[in-house]
Motif scaffolding. Structure first.
Motif, PDB file in Angstrom:
ATOM      1  N   TYR A  14       0.817  -1.210   0.000  1.00 34.80           N
ATOM      2  CA  TYR A  14       0.000   0.000   0.000  1.00 34.80           C
ATOM      3  C   TYR A  14       0.852   1.261   0.000  1.00 34.80           C
ATOM      4  CZ  TYR A  14      -4.791  -1.649   0.159  1.00 34.80           C
ATOM      5  OH  TYR A  14      -6.003  -2.172  -0.190  1.00 34.80           O
ATOM      6  N   THR A  61      -7.029   4.500   1.383  1.00 31.17           N
ATOM      7  CA  THR A  61      -6.740   3.256   0.699  1.00 31.17           C
ATOM      8  C   THR A  61      -7.784   2.868  -0.339  1.00 31.17           C
ATOM      9  OG1 THR A  61      -7.986   1.955   2.303  1.00 31.17           O
ATOM     10  CG2 THR A  61      -5.689   2.397   2.819  1.00 31.17           C
ATOM     11  N   MET A 105      -7.155  -1.195   6.079  1.00 35.06           N
ATOM     12  CA  MET A 105      -7.068  -1.060   4.619  1.00 35.06           C
ATOM     13  C   MET A 105      -8.457  -1.044   4.009  1.00 35.06           C
ATOM     14  SD  MET A 105      -3.887  -0.861   4.213  1.00 35.06           S
ATOM     15  CE  MET A 105      -2.277  -1.373   4.751  1.00 35.06           C
TER      16      MET A 105
END
Lengths: 317, 284, 337
Positions: free
Chosen positions: C86, C154, C147
């Motif tokens: 990420y 995200t 997440m």
């Protein structure tokens, strides 16, 4: 406001009772074998499924006094069936590893959990199954909150079972043997106790109680699905740690405590943060409890604090 | 350099294991600490090594306070110990058990060891050579590749001592080194310990084996119920009637018991004072 | 070589003589040459699979530091993988319209993951091993939940797509072949570092902690620092693997970072034999290639994993690949009898 609080309280006690029943299985196994039985969460799930099919098979007998008897019979049968499953798992997947490293039995338990979950997913049903309500849909108004008969039943039944277990390990020879083996397996062996029997018994009762919890849970939420064991099991384990892992009264206390923390916490968070943190963070709540407990008081409420002398001569750490 | 215990007290809940004990240990001699079970001898070692927290009082090594430090910090001060129930690393070889004791000294160079080409092998070889020398000194070099768990009991005890001495500690504490050893092994132990004595080493032996204690020690502390009962040379301790009667029994009694035991089995060791204590409850 | 208790010793340098060393280096060089020559010629699909194998080798080497060397069961390793992935996804895509270079993000991603590992380790490493497993599992889940729910950062369950194409030394990496040439040196470097760590005094210290943590403290090992190092280093490997993964896929979503991933990585090192580097390569190969071959049976994959895990643990608690080199042999080679 009172109504809201009472409602949350009732919800908390209900889910807490379920956590407590499952936590007992974790704590008993950990107390004896120092093993986190990952497969235990699946006992909960399997119990729900077994009961589902038994209820479906006896649907024609529902209702009335006979219906009540049938339901209790189903509870007993499920308890025994899942209990035997637990004993079998211990004998095949854990006993051979008793002398191995700490890691091996945990990984084995993990494997068993995966197997159980996937077997149910592949050969029973991938989708959630509708679980019939076996408790009449009666509800009461208590201080503005709605309390269902189901909830009362769950709490009362769970507490009764816990009291039964407490009596068993304190008043019966077999139960005392279990506690002896929990305290110190080597000494128990030297005293002539065949440790396999109390251990098998633990793996019968623990999973059995977990199965009952599964039935109660499925009856409460109306569905049963192969994946329901993972999160609930994790939380029940957290409850066991909260109450003091290895301690049976601790597991009971921890279950209810976690239920309260989780329900009130997740219930109040949206109100306090005006919806910024929503209830989907309920799960994170339980994990946070875990982290906090393990940092500040790893022994939980009633657990044994490992004394200094223990550390020098035992190799537990 | 002195190891000082200043009014050290240790409580386990309601049990007072060590009661305001003040002792000094000097270098260059072998000092033994004796006394019946429960007298506080092992507790003394455990407190000094950092396994137990001191309830009150101070422990000073050359003026540096040890009682608040963590276990590994105390070890790095040069305090080494062996355990009553052997604590070797069973899954590691004899050589590795010794090698790992070099950690405090060599850890700082790990980055070099890992990243610099060629360094890994060179440093390893140097370590192994150093450890093999020590093993030879203790007669264990033939077992270097064996797992520590597979050694004989006597050899395991020797390995424990080898590990404790490889970094040239300032204080060496041995917790019942002769426990479970037979006659021959005890003699070998005595010679090994005598050979270890250095002018700059404080050696403390906690033991029950009286003949070993008497022939090995230069100075003896006799503890009883957490307090110092008597101290002096072996001769002084043996001739002190109070000590003798209460904790050692008469020499004749001890010899009788030893004779009987030897006739039964070679490996049984009499814990002299324990037996005497049981026969004379009023002496407690 | 196993002792009675089933323990094995760390892999010691097998070839001590000059000739032996040269031979070992030659073998490795030939193997690498074969790979470099043969793989790029294969169809793209195969190269892609090999790329994934290499990424999982990286992950396996990383997790092995904590599980195999230090003996701490980390069940949430995927968290570090996710953090790395990420990091690249957020800082090199249209998400915030930031486009940092790949090489920088390799360091940043690895660093962030390593930092997370250390931060996680500080409160958690004083726990008993079994608690550690649960807490790390929880941590892995927490990261995934974040997440999933922190949409503004995200992009939530949809994930981040249209991630930048990575550039290294001025060249764009846009085919599996390119990534193969990137991954191979990384994997070789990772294996070398891990190997040297294992043989180093730190590796011995980890083994001692694994055996008897309290006695390890008694000989002067600062167990907290040693364990934090294990955690931090292992997390860094995971982060780097994550960055490369995101660059390869050009897409990340929370689904790729579930508990099952952590489990897969655990399985890789179990199959290979905890702590055994060669085994990790084999394990990664098996665990990535076999499911690809048995695509029609992908439903049963998890079930097979579970059975494999139980069977391997029962039959060989130390893994499938036994260590072939034993210390006694080493001693003889060194000249001591």
């Amino acid at each position: 406001m009172t109504g809201f609080l009472v409602q949350q309280l009732v919800n908390a006690l209900t889910i807490g009772a379920i956590y407590a029943l499952i936590a007992l299985g974790y704590t008993m196994v950990y107390g004896v074998l120092r093993l986190i039985n990952f497969a235990h969460s699946e006992m909960f799930m399997v119990g729900g499924h077994v009961a589902f099919f038994l209820l479906a098979a006896t649907a024609s007998l529902a209702g009335g006094a006979l219906g009540v008897l049938v339901v209790f019979a189903i509870f007993v049968v499920t308890f025994i069936a899942v209990g035997l499953l637990g004993v079998g798992i211990e004998a095949t997947a854990y006993r051979p590893l008793r002398r191995s490293s700490r890691l091996a039995p945990m990984l084995s338990a993990l494997g068993v959990a995966i197997i159980l979950q996937n077997v149910v997913m592949l050969f029973v049903s991938r989708r959630p199954l509708p679980f019939p309500a076996f408790v009449p849909a009666v509800s009461f108004d208590v201080f503005g909150a709605i309390v269902t008969l189901n909830q009362i039943f769950i709490v009362v039944f769970a507490v009764a079972l816990m009291l039964g277990l407490a009596w068993f390990v304190n008043a019966t020879t077999l139960g005392i043997r279990i506690r002896a083996v929990s305290e110190n397996m080597q000494t128990a062996r030297l005293l002539g106790i065949n440790v396999n029997r109390p251990i098998s018994l633990i793996f019968f009762i623990g999973p059995g109680l977990g199965a009952i919890a599964g039935i109660l849970y499925s009856g409460y939420y109306g569905i049963v699905v192969f994946s329901m064991g993972f999160i609930v099991g994790l939380k029940a384990f957290i409850a066991a740690i909260l109450g003091g892992i290895g301690s049976i009264p601790g597991a009971m206390l921890g279950g209810f405590a976690l239920g309260l923390l989780e329900t009130f916490g997740a219930g109040l968070l949206p109100k306090l943060t005006h919806g910024f943190i929503g209830s989907e963070y309920r799960d994170i709540f339980a994990f946070s409890v875990l982290v906090v407990v393990l940092i500040f008081r790893p022994a939980g409420f009633l657990g044994e604090t490992v004394t200094e002398e223990g550390m020098v001569y035992k190799r537990d750490f | 350099m002195i190891l000082d215990f200043e009014a050290v007290t240790k409580r386990f809940g309601a049990l007072l294991a060590v009661d305001a004990l003040s002792l000094s240990f000097r270098p260059g001699i072998i000092t033994s600490v004796i006394g019946p079970n429960g007298a506080g001898k092992s507790t003394l070692i455990n407190m000094c090594a950092g396994s137990y927290k001191v309830t009150s009082g101070r422990i000073l090594l050359d003026g540096v306070e040890l009682q608040g430090l963590k276990k590994h910090q105390i070890a790095r001060q040069g305090v080494a110990r062996t355990y009553q129930n052997i604590r070797l690393f069973d899954g590691m070889t004899v050589l590795q058990n010794l090698e790992v004791c070099l950690f405090p000294e060599l850890f700082g160079k790990t980055l070099v060891e890992v990243l610099v080409p060629g360094a890994s092998r060179a440093m390893k070889e140097k370590r192994i050579a150093r450890c093999m020398a020590v093993l030879e000194h203790f007669g264990l070099e033939g077992h270097a590749g064996e797992f520590a768990a597979d050694l004989s009991y006597g050899n395991q005890k020797l390995l424990e001592i080898a590990r404790a001495t490889i970094l040239r500690p300032r204080v060496l504490m041995l917790d019942e080194p002769a426990a479970g050893l037979n006659h021959g092994e005890t003699d070998r132990l005595k010679q090994t310990l005598r050979a270890l004595a250095r002018p700059d080493l404080i050696m403390i032996v906690v033991e029950h084996d009286m003949s070993l204690v008497m022939s090995l020690s230069d100075h003896i502390f006799v503890l009883h119920q957490g307090r110092l009962l008597f101290e002096g040379s072996p001769a002084a301790v043996q001739s002190n009637l109070a000590v003798q009667e209460a904790y050692l029994g008469s020499p004749g009694e001890i010899d009788d018991l030893r004779e009987a035991a030897r006739n039964r089995s070679n490996r049984v060791r009499i814990r002299a004072h324990t037996d005497i204590e049981r026969r004379r409850p009023d002496a407690a | 070589m196993t002792s009675e208790t089933g323990a094995t010793t760390p892999f010691l340098p097998a070839a001590k003589s000059r000739a032996g060393r040269l031979r070992a280096v030659a073998i490795v060089a030939i193997a690498l040459a074969l790979l470099l020559y043969g793989v790029p010629g294969l169809p793209t699909y195969y190269v892609r699979v090999i790329d994934m194998v290499l990424i999982y080798v990286l992950l396996g080497v990383g997790l092995n530091m904590v599980v195999g060397y230090a003996g701490l069961l980390d069940l949430g390793y995927v968290a570090f993988y996710a953090i790395g992935a990420y990091t690249y996804a957020i800082l090199a895509s249209g998400q915030f319209d930031i486009h940092l270079p790949f090489s920088l993000l390799l360091v940043v991603g690895g660093g962030l993951a390593g930092l997370a590992g250390v931060l996680l380790g500080i409160p958690v490493l004083r726990l008993r091993g079994d608690y550690l497993a649960i807490v790390t599992l929880g941590f892995g889940e927490i990261v995934r939940l974040f997440m999933n729910n922190l949409g503004w950062m995200t992009n939530g369950p949809q994930g981040i797509s249209r991630i930048d194409e990575p550039h290294l030394f001025g060249m764009g990496l846009n085919s599996p072949r390119d990534f193969f040439f990137l991954l191979l040196p990384f994997v070789v470097a990772a294996l070398t570092i891990a190997w040297r760590l294992e043989c180093s005094i730190l590796g011995l210290g980890w083994a001692a902690i694994r055996e008897d943590q309290d006695a390890a403290r008694g000989i002067g090992i600062d167990t907290t620092v040693a364990k934090l190092l294990a955690f931090g280093l292992s997390a860094t490997f995971g982060g780097v693997a994550g960055v490369i993964f995101a660059a390869l896929q050009r897409f990340v979503d929370p689904v790729s970072f579930s508990f099952w991933e952590s489990l897969t990585i655990v399985l890789i090192i179990v199959i290979g034999g905890l702590g055994n580097l060669v085994g990790i390569v084999v394990g990664a190969a098996v665990l990535i290639v076999v499911p690809e071959l048995l695509r029609e049976y992908s439903e049963y994959r998890m079930l097979l994993y579970g059975c494999a895990l139980v069977l391997i643990i029962l039959l060989r608690p130390r893994g499938l690949i036994e260590r072939r080199y034993n210390p006694a042999w080493l001693m003889r080679t060194l000249g001591w009898r």
